[in-house]
Design an enzyme around this catalytic site. Sequence first.
Site, PDB file in Angstrom:
ATOM      1  CD1 TRP A 481      66.768  89.130 -15.881  1.00 15.28           C
ATOM      2  CD2 TRP A 481      68.274  87.743 -16.812  1.00 15.28           C
ATOM      3  NE1 TRP A 481      67.979  89.773 -15.915  1.00 15.28           N
ATOM      4  CE2 TRP A 481      68.927  88.946 -16.479  1.00 15.28           C
ATOM      5  CE3 TRP A 481      69.008  86.721 -17.400  1.00 15.28           C
ATOM      6  CZ2 TRP A 481      70.279  89.161 -16.721  1.00 15.28           C
ATOM      7  CZ3 TRP A 481      70.366  86.928 -17.636  1.00 15.28           C
ATOM      8  CH2 TRP A 481      70.988  88.136 -17.303  1.00 15.28           C
ATOM      9  CG  ASP A 482      61.842  81.449 -14.818  1.00  8.19           C
ATOM     10  OD1 ASP A 482      62.334  80.397 -15.248  1.00  8.19           O
ATOM     11  OD2 ASP A 482      60.654  81.528 -14.457  1.00  8.19           O
ATOM     12  CE1 TYR A 483      62.944  87.090 -19.805  1.00  9.73           C
ATOM     13  CE2 TYR A 483      65.185  87.825 -20.176  1.00  9.73           C
ATOM     14  CZ  TYR A 483      63.854  88.122 -19.968  1.00  9.73           C
ATOM     15  OH  TYR A 483      63.435  89.428 -19.945  1.00  9.73           O
ATOM     16  CG  ASP A 484      62.513  78.388 -18.184  1.00  8.75           C
ATOM     17  OD1 ASP A 484      61.718  79.152 -18.752  1.00  8.75           O
ATOM     18  OD2 ASP A 484      62.230  77.777 -17.149  1.00  8.75           O
TER      19      ASP A 484
END
Length: 807
Positions: A481-484
């Site tokens: 989810w690109d929850y970096d």
Amino acid sequence: MDETTRVPALCRVLVVLLGILVTLFGLALLVGGVRLVQLGGSWYFLLMGAVSAVAGVLLAMRRPNGALLYGLAFLATLLWALVDAGWNFWPLVSRLVMPAVLALLVALAWPVLRRSRGQVAGRGAYGVAAVLLVGLLGTAVSAFQPRPVQTAQGTTPPVVPVAKGAEQRDWMHWGNTTAGTRFAALDQITPANVKELQVAWTARTGDVPESNGFGAEDQNTPLQIGDTLFLCTPHNQVIAIDADSGKQRWAFDPKATAPNWQRCRGLGYFDATTAPSAADAAAPAPAPLPATETASTGPALCGKRILMTSIDARLFALDAKTGALCPDFGSNGVVDLKAGMGEIKPGFYTLTAAPLVAGELIVVGGRVADNIEVGEPSGVVRAYNVRTGALAWVWDLSRETPDVPLDPSIHYTRATPNVWTSMAYDPQLGLVYLPTGNTTPDQWAGERTPQDDKYSSAVVALEVATGKERWVYQTVHHDLWDYDLPAQPTLTDVPDGKGGTLPALLQITKAGQIFMLNRQTGVPISEVRNIPAPQGNAQGERYAATQPLSVGLPQIGAQTLTESDMWGATPIDQMLCRIQFKQFRYDGMYTPPGEDLALQWPGSLGGMNWGSASVDPTTGYLFVNDMRLGLWTKLIPRAQMTSGDGGVEMGAASQTGTPYGSLRDRFLSKLGIPCQKPPFGTMSAINLATRQLVWQVPVGTVKDTGPMGIKMGLPIPIGMPTLGGSLATQSGLLFFAGTQDYYLRAYDSRTGEEVWKARMPVGSQGTPMTYVSPKTGRQYVVISAGGARQSPDRGDYVIAYALPERK
């Protein structure tokens, strides 16, 4: 013809036009309502549409029954709105204002309808119209009133005066300290006198960020050392200005270029005239420089030095007094950060975060382009000697010994998780804290290695002296989810419930989570619960069985959405958002992307982003600002992928080397408004002792933005997406400027009440900072204003505010 049937021609025409308008309104609801019901959604829009269409036809035929029918439909709408939305202001506005306006017009038409049928005029309808008009006017006035999501309850904590001799002297790091607190022990400006703040000086940098979004952006927070401020511009120009006048003392232009993502969030500072500490002196000697990097062996030629990383992957050391390159650092003041990286295509590796000065070392990560292809540059983290520029250690996480410097002929491992945001440092524990990203691409992870999966979207603690790993804590498993981790960790001590304290690390995330970890061990202090995770069906992908959820602290803007949470400026707009919502596959947070349309909430922009948190240690309050923008995502099979390169946050992305390309965009209405109900951005205060939300208020108005990007010019405090950080002071103030409108605001940090705001020429994405001048004793609050995100208005302003000078 008697007087009951004498109806002016204009009135007859207006009634017919009203009938047509109501008919069109009804038909729009009817057509959309049918589709919504087919998707399993609410029946209201279909029923209201059918009744309104019939009522509109009757009105066009000048039949009084049309008015009665619409009146009944409006009463039913009122009842439905209260059941569907409760007594919440903005959801009710979306559901009721447009039907109420039509009801007002219908009530005014009632006497004409009666007379046209030879009946008594029925002027009682004017009373109904008056009630509706009062309600609409009251709604309009009420729209300008602030509406806290949660108000502070009980006794507010007292303001603790700054002890004599404990006043802050300098703002030496991006987050003020290496702990990233964004807290200033200053109390000259207080909630009582903040309304007297005025512009003390304005400086211009000459570097106007002409693009917005993924190009040039001004996101800088200046440093203050003594009587000088140091700032950097989107294209890495460094400027020193007088702290009392804003006059330029020197400027340095590295001629840095990059095809996108031009920004410099901050600088580093080091005083090379001081002797190394005992811990630093005991640390292993730095490794020799590669052949391309030579260092002077003579004495330090730059006593106090400014450090900057650039968008074209260089590390600079400048003399703080003159702006000249330090000849004893690297190769004539420059270290090439491309060394050891292998092939770097234009724009694939840039540095935008402030370098971390940790004792005698400078620690740097780097931003790697998103979603273009596999095998992109390494996410390696490196530490350099701050005096010589010599490489001290590297953290190349795919290797068994990631902390051993590599032979110059060997490249760092490609496509590893990176650290694109700012890091934190605890000198007492000797640990550096890395908030990591994930291995690109974002929405496909079938090729990721076990090491990638271990370190993606995690906090990693390394020993500052050696780079050896002490602990790692992951906030998202197998991130799709690109929850970096976008924000600098915040280091502070929290009560342990036994009369003592615990060394805490607070990490905010794009998913609206706040993790509280023991920064010595990496063990959660507040409860984290592993929840079952939704599973996807993309061929060749694997999915985490569970995901961590930080339930021991408030989750910010991370509630599970329902159809009733959809919003719009009109019922039609809201209905279209409901249709979109029902078309999505949505299983709550961590709904994985697939070949169908999937909703991601919170979106990959946040939740919380790089602005990071601030904390007031005297009250134990943590301050967090967020944005609330959902995304829709879709994986495109490789054979069907015809366009898109990636490297940007929205749109088509190639993800070359994987079975899928991807497509994603913001979840907005046809008017360009977020589809979920307001607020779209808030500021929150969390009590770290009780771990409860103290207050939460919407941040920002639609004065400088609006539907389809049209400025409304109205200071309606609906709460807009935020981007930037906050500043807390010991006097009980919280400053913030990262809104969609062009204001720097001050809040009472104990209650969330807005106590002051100042209009700026353009918006800001910077974080305010503050200092007391060693010459004049005045406290200044400084903000860099280059333009709000998504705003066409751009500038190059640095503005300082202070209380009026006292004679």
